[in-house]
Design a protein around this motif. Structure first.
Motif, PDB file in Angstrom:
ATOM      1  N   UNK A 197       0.723  -1.405   0.031  1.00  0.00           N
ATOM      2  CA  UNK A 197       0.049  -0.211  -0.015  1.00  0.00           C
ATOM      3  C   UNK A 197       0.955   1.193   0.070  1.00  0.00           C
ATOM      4  N   UNK A 198       2.036   1.081   0.548  1.00  0.00           N
ATOM      5  CA  UNK A 198       3.081   2.290   0.654  1.00  0.00           C
ATOM      6  C   UNK A 198       3.355   2.597  -0.849  1.00  0.00           C
ATOM      7  N   UNK A 199       3.627   1.734  -1.403  1.00  0.00           N
ATOM      8  CA  UNK A 199       4.328   1.692  -2.823  1.00  0.00           C
ATOM      9  C   UNK A 199       2.981   2.305  -3.770  1.00  0.00           C
ATOM     10  N   UNK A 200       1.907   1.720  -3.644  1.00  0.00           N
ATOM     11  CA  UNK A 200       0.865   2.085  -4.469  1.00  0.00           C
ATOM     12  C   UNK A 200       0.549   3.608  -4.019  1.00  0.00           C
ATOM     13  N   UNK A 201       0.910   4.308  -2.718  1.00  0.00           N
ATOM     14  CA  UNK A 201       0.466   5.375  -2.356  1.00  0.00           C
ATOM     15  C   UNK A 201       1.407   6.414  -3.278  1.00  0.00           C
ATOM     16  N   UNK A 202       2.826   5.903  -3.314  1.00  0.00           N
ATOM     17  CA  UNK A 202       3.634   6.735  -4.100  1.00  0.00           C
ATOM     18  C   UNK A 202       3.412   6.629  -5.423  1.00  0.00           C
ATOM     19  N   UNK A 203       2.797   5.555  -5.915  1.00  0.00           N
ATOM     20  CA  UNK A 203       2.520   5.484  -7.425  1.00  0.00           C
ATOM     21  C   UNK A 203       1.591   6.486  -7.787  1.00  0.00           C
ATOM     22  N   UNK A 258      -4.535   3.959   2.364  1.00  0.00           N
ATOM     23  CA  UNK A 258      -3.834   4.635   1.245  1.00  0.00           C
ATOM     24  C   UNK A 258      -3.890   6.040   1.370  1.00  0.00           C
ATOM     25  N   UNK A 259      -4.895   6.736   1.786  1.00  0.00           N
ATOM     26  CA  UNK A 259      -4.889   7.983   2.005  1.00  0.00           C
ATOM     27  C   UNK A 259      -4.216   8.559   3.035  1.00  0.00           C
ATOM     28  N   UNK A 260      -4.161   7.718   4.155  1.00  0.00           N
ATOM     29  CA  UNK A 260      -3.175   8.100   5.441  1.00  0.00           C
ATOM     30  C   UNK A 260      -1.719   7.999   4.796  1.00  0.00           C
ATOM     31  N   UNK A 270      -2.842   0.638 -10.837  1.00  0.00           N
ATOM     32  CA  UNK A 270      -2.024   0.399  -9.666  1.00  0.00           C
ATOM     33  C   UNK A 270      -2.392  -0.974  -9.078  1.00  0.00           C
ATOM     34  N   UNK A 271      -1.389  -1.847  -9.317  1.00  0.00           N
ATOM     35  CA  UNK A 271      -1.852  -3.169  -8.870  1.00  0.00           C
ATOM     36  C   UNK A 271      -0.805  -3.762  -7.644  1.00  0.00           C
ATOM     37  N   UNK A 272      -1.281  -4.048  -6.603  1.00  0.00           N
ATOM     38  CA  UNK A 272      -0.424  -4.412  -5.476  1.00  0.00           C
ATOM     39  C   UNK A 272       0.297  -5.759  -5.760  1.00  0.00           C
ATOM     40  N   UNK A 273      -0.491  -7.023  -6.339  1.00  0.00           N
ATOM     41  CA  UNK A 273      -0.052  -8.195  -6.891  1.00  0.00           C
ATOM     42  C   UNK A 273      -0.700  -8.790  -7.754  1.00  0.00           C
TER      43      UNK A 273
END
Lengths: 315, 182
Positions: free
Chosen positions: B19-25, B52-54, B149-152
């Protein structure tokens, strides 16, 4: 809690859980009524027929809009301009509507039990929009939705219903519904307009409006139905208004946050003074909005697809 | 028939990092958070959108709007279900008009939920654009829909079930593959 009924004929048959499911489903429906684009595609391709054997503006319009907001096709039939005047029977008319593809038939009729007969005749879902002096379930549901919305809960409230208890289908549906949800119901009116044995439905009977109002959380005034008042059950409208009309002074006898409901149309100066009808405690306009939401919820629940198939949990 | 756990795809740490990566993306692709809003699809898209918002707030120091979307009334399978599913409220406390929206859901499968979500959003107004973020993409699309945006990415068989468990709803954070056993 799931819905499995084909029809909505009255609140007498419904369980507390079923009533709550309808009221819960109406909450998101109300949002749709209040947004810019008042249409969802949920009932696309479904047909709702409003079959009204008695005059009605708000109930019929409410059902029509509820159907349209849900994406259904809606058709209105009022008996004055239909084959009914040529002598076609209720069953025949209903069968015709069914073979034309109606999925839901909403019926209002002056005979108690008409909706039941219809439901047994057609495979379409039937909604009772008022049958004689029997039941008017959607009105009671919208009343309960309004009370719940404002008070948070119905259980434990004291609801006082004022007026022509004898001829009112709204009262009967409300008594069934409100007592199932745990409210204390009082009825008050002229003795000639209170049917014998009504206390067997679990209500308290009063003949003095002032006494009945004390401690009330909700006051529901009923319309004096001039069309059903030809038997001379009370001397005059003026006397009725003097003894049973809700005024500011009388409303002050109830709890300070007491809600005032009326199923409409209001005879101003008879059941309600204009002052209270337009006052801060009046829920009359809110009831009308909520009526559309409750009817949308019912149309949604009753048109639940092919009964008996497995539920697809796929995303 | 019973559901049996086959394999664990993600644990709590992996979900958090993803989720951190997705937030950055999301921030990178939109060049900041200006005019951005996240919309979680009920149910499990909602806590994911909040998380993600956090993260976005942590990274950029600015908060983004969050909405909740209930797509029940827009499903295309209502007439085939035995009973109507329960409808919940859509809670989008801002105007979607002109906004850059990111839809958030847990699993992307046939794409039908996303199709319904797109219709539901368009009925609320005309956003500038709509993007899609999912924790797991398991393939088997039935509609021309893809995630931004895909986590996995997880190749699956249709018989398998991807179960996303989130602390807010299920009391734990993990993603597993389950299968029916006879």
């Amino acid at each position: 809690m799931n819905w499995w009924r084909k029809d909505l004929l009255g609140l007498e048959q419904l369980s507390r859980e079923e009533i709550n499911l309808i009221l819960d489903t109406a909450i998101p429906m109300k949002d749709i009524v209040q947004r810019d684009i008042k249409k969802v595609p949920t009932l696309r391709g479904r047909t709702v027929v409003n079959l009204f054997y008695e005059p009605s503006t708000r109930t019929r319009t409410s059902f029509e809009l509820a159907g349209k907001y849900m994406g259904a096709n809606t058709v209105n039939i009022s008996t004055g301009s239909s084959s009914v005047v040529k002598g076609e029977s209720l069953k025949d008319t209903a069968k015709i509507l069914e073979v034309m593809g109606a999925d839901v038939v909403v019926i209002r009729h002056s005979m108690a039990g008409a909706a039941q007969i219809l439901a047994e005749t057609v495979s379409a879902s039937v909604i009772n929009a008022g049958d004689g002096i029997h039941e008017h379930p959607t009105q009671a549901l919208l009343d309960m939705f309004t009370i719940r919305e404002e008070k948070g809960n119905i259980s434990g409230l004291t609801v006082t219903i004022v007026g022509d208890i004898l001829h009112s289908r709204v009262v009967r549906s409300n008594i069934w519904g409100l007592t199932k949800l745990g409210a204390r119901v009082r009825v008050v009116g002229p003795p000639t307009l209170i049917p014998c044995g009504i206390e067997n439905l679990g209500v308290e009977v009063y003949y003095s409006l002032e006494e009945a109002l004390v401690g009330s959380d909700v006051v529901m005034a009923l319309r004096i139905q001039k069309e059903r008042q030809k038997k001379g059950l009370f001397p005059s409208l003026r006397e009725y208004a003097r003894l049973y009309g809700i005024t500011r002074e009388r409303l002050a006898l109830a709890k300070p946050d007491c809600l005032l409901l009326h199923p409409g149309p209001v005879n101003r100066g008879v059941e309600l003074s204009s002052e209270v009808a337009d006052g801060a405690q009046s829920m009359i306009n809110r009831q009308v909005t909520n009526g559309v939401a409750v009817r949308m919820a019912l149309l949604f629940l009753l048109t639940g697809g092919a009964k008996g198939e497995a539920i697809d949990t796929g995303r | 028939m019973q559901l049996k756990e086959k394999v664990q795809l993600m644990d709590a740490d992996k979900i958090r990092r993803t989720l951190t990566r997705i937030a950055h993306e999301i921030i990178e692709k939109n060049k900041g958070v200006e005019n951005l809003a996240l919309i979680g699809i009920r149910r499990r898209g909602v806590p994911l959108a909040q998380r993600i918002a956090a993260k976005i707030a942590e990274i950029e120091g600015k908060s983004v709007d969050i909405g909740i979307l209930d797509i029940t009334l827009y499903r295309d399978d209502l007439s085939t279900l035995a009973q109507q599913p329960v409808v919940h409220k859509t809670e989008i406390p801002f105007s979607v008009k002109g906004k850059k929206l990111v839809l958030v859901d847990d699993v992307l499968f046939t794409g039908r939920t996303v199709r319904a979500a797109l219709d539901a959003i368009i009925d609320l107004g005309r956003p500038a654009c709509i993007q899609l973020a999912v924790l797991v993409d398991r393939g088997h699309r039935e509609l021309p829909i893809r995630a931004d945006f895909v986590g996995k990415n997880v190749p699956t068989s249709r018989k398998e079930i991807i179960s996303v468990k989130l602390a807010e709803i299920d009391g734990e954070d993990r993603v597993i593959i389950e299968e029916f056993t006879d």
